[in-house]
Motif scaffolding. Structure first.
Motif, PDB file in Angstrom:
ATOM      1  N   ILE A   1      -7.089  -1.016  -5.865  1.00 49.99           N
ATOM      2  CA  ILE A   1      -7.901   0.093  -5.357  1.00 49.99           C
ATOM      3  C   ILE A   1      -7.083   1.371  -5.400  1.00 49.99           C
ATOM      4  O   ILE A   1      -5.923   1.382  -4.970  1.00 49.99           O
ATOM      5  CB  ILE A   1      -8.347  -0.148  -3.892  1.00 49.99           C
TER       6      ILE A   1
ATOM      7  N   THR B   1     -12.107   0.912  -8.497  1.00 54.13           N
ATOM      8  CA  THR B   1     -11.551  -0.425  -8.686  1.00 54.13           C
ATOM      9  C   THR B   1     -11.914  -0.886 -10.088  1.00 54.13           C
ATOM     10  O   THR B   1     -12.645  -0.204 -10.815  1.00 54.13           O
ATOM     11  CB  THR B   1     -12.138  -1.421  -7.671  1.00 54.13           C
TER      12      THR B   1
ATOM     13  N   THR C   1       0.846  -1.193   0.000  1.00 53.98           N
ATOM     14  CA  THR C   1       0.000   0.000   0.000  1.00 53.98           C
ATOM     15  C   THR C   1       0.877   1.237   0.000  1.00 53.98           C
ATOM     16  O   THR C   1       1.975   1.239   0.552  1.00 53.98           O
ATOM     17  CB  THR C   1      -0.958   0.010   1.204  1.00 53.98           C
TER      18      THR C   1
ATOM     19  N   VAL D   1      -2.887  -1.172  -3.212  1.00 54.55           N
ATOM     20  CA  VAL D   1      -3.816  -0.148  -2.729  1.00 54.55           C
ATOM     21  C   VAL D   1      -3.070   1.172  -2.679  1.00 54.55           C
ATOM     22  O   VAL D   1      -1.980   1.258  -2.093  1.00 54.55           O
ATOM     23  CB  VAL D   1      -4.372  -0.494  -1.326  1.00 54.55           C
TER      24      VAL D   1
ATOM     25  N   LYS E   1      -3.648   5.401  -1.881  1.00 51.89           N
ATOM     26  CA  LYS E   1      -4.492   6.496  -1.413  1.00 51.89           C
ATOM     27  C   LYS E   1      -3.761   7.800  -1.695  1.00 51.89           C
ATOM     28  O   LYS E   1      -2.542   7.909  -1.488  1.00 51.89           O
ATOM     29  CB  LYS E   1      -4.776   6.343   0.085  1.00 51.89           C
TER      30      LYS E   1
END
Length: 304
Positions: A207, A221, A147, A176, A178
């Motif tokens: 994601i 996604t 991530t 992932v 962010k």
């Protein structure tokens, strides 16, 4: 076990209305503490000194049950000065050292049992430490979910072309990702945050989530998209809000048993209901954090 690699520092928070406050911080450190408070075992791999601020960081990690496998060093502990505006938003300047000379030797032991490895922010951008972090991610990827949060700091990394290229190296390895809408606007000024996130999704992650402050969060996604609104909250300051979001996002994926390299195909097929639940849990964690001073993420009980 979740492993976080990145910078630790002390936030000196300044505003016109309150005295100076000093809090342990650094985006990766905040994520590690947030994960621990949500009940998951976590180790933090970073550097800080043996000075007064370094001892403050060490005690903060110990008090939150975060494991610290690397020893403190003799360099000064890094400092971030956060100047708050009247709405509680933070503008940062930094005085920091970022290197991890002992990481390569310790890596096999650190990654043993790690099912999720998180990194980002200054740690993945600033040399010489960024090269060691990238190597760790490459080593961990076969067995661990990766991530990443770029958490861009243009006052430190001023070359946007370099920052974009460096971020994309980690995005291509990540499961992932962010980012804030401000991160994406700086990295891709010609694209909307949603288009930039879709660009990243095409590089390989399962994601990509985008936070937009009081406007909430959105994620994409292969199967579709989801969004979450921020619950009503009185903002004290925004320090650590995105890190609390990241911590809760990671923990909720672990709660769904989607962590680990062997579960990469299942994570890539995450459905709409699970994505919606993950995103809302993360937004609630962020809302608790902005309701109090400093990077102070919630416990699992506070989100129940």
């Amino acid at each position: 076990m979740l492993t976080v690699i990145g910078e630790a520092l002390v936030d000196e928070v300044l505003s016109d209305t309150t005295p100076k406050r000093s809090h342990p911080g650094g985006s990766p450190l905040n994520v590690a503490v947030g994960v621990a408070r949500l009940g998951r075992p976590v180790q933090f791999v970073g550097r800080y000194g043996t000075d007064e601020y370094g001892m403050l960081i060490q005690e903060h990690l110990r008090a939150n049950s975060v494991l610290t496998p690397l020893p403190q060093d003799d360099l000064p502990t890094s400092v971030a000065t956060a100047v708050l505006d009247p709405a509680g938003g933070a503008r940062y300047t930094f005085d920091l050292q970022w290197q991890l000379p002992s990481l390569a030797e310790a890596l096999p032991q650190l990654l043993d049992g790690t099912t999720l490895l998180h990194t980002g922010s200054i740690a993945a951008m600033l040399s010489p430490g960024a090269d060691a972090v990238l190597h760790a991610v490459e080593r961990a990827r076969p067995t661990a979910t990766i991530t990443y949060d770029p958490n861009c700091r243009p006052s430190i990394i001023t070359d946007v072309v370099y920052a974009r290229e460096q971020a994309e190296k980690f995005v291509a390895l990540a499961d992932v990702v962010k980012a804030s809408d401000e991160d994406l606007a700086w990295l891709y000024p010609q694209d909307s945050p949603q288009d930039a996130a879709r660009r990243w999704l095409a590089m390989g992650p399962a994601i990509v989530a985008v936070t937009s402050g009081s406007k909430g969060a959105w994620a994409v996604t292969a199967a579709g998209e989801a969004s979450a609104s921020v619950p009503p909250v009185t903002v004290v300051d925004t320090v650590g809000a995105g890190d609390s979001f990241m911590s809760a996002l990671l923990v909720s994926l672990m709660d769904l048993e989607l962590d680990g390299g062997a579960r990469r195909p299942e994570l890539a097929r995450i459905g709409a209901a699970d994505l919606d639940a993950v995103l809302n849990f993360a937004v609630r964690a962020s809302a608790v954090t902005v309701s109090r001073a400093g990077a102070n993420p919630p416990s699992r009980a506070e989100l129940s």
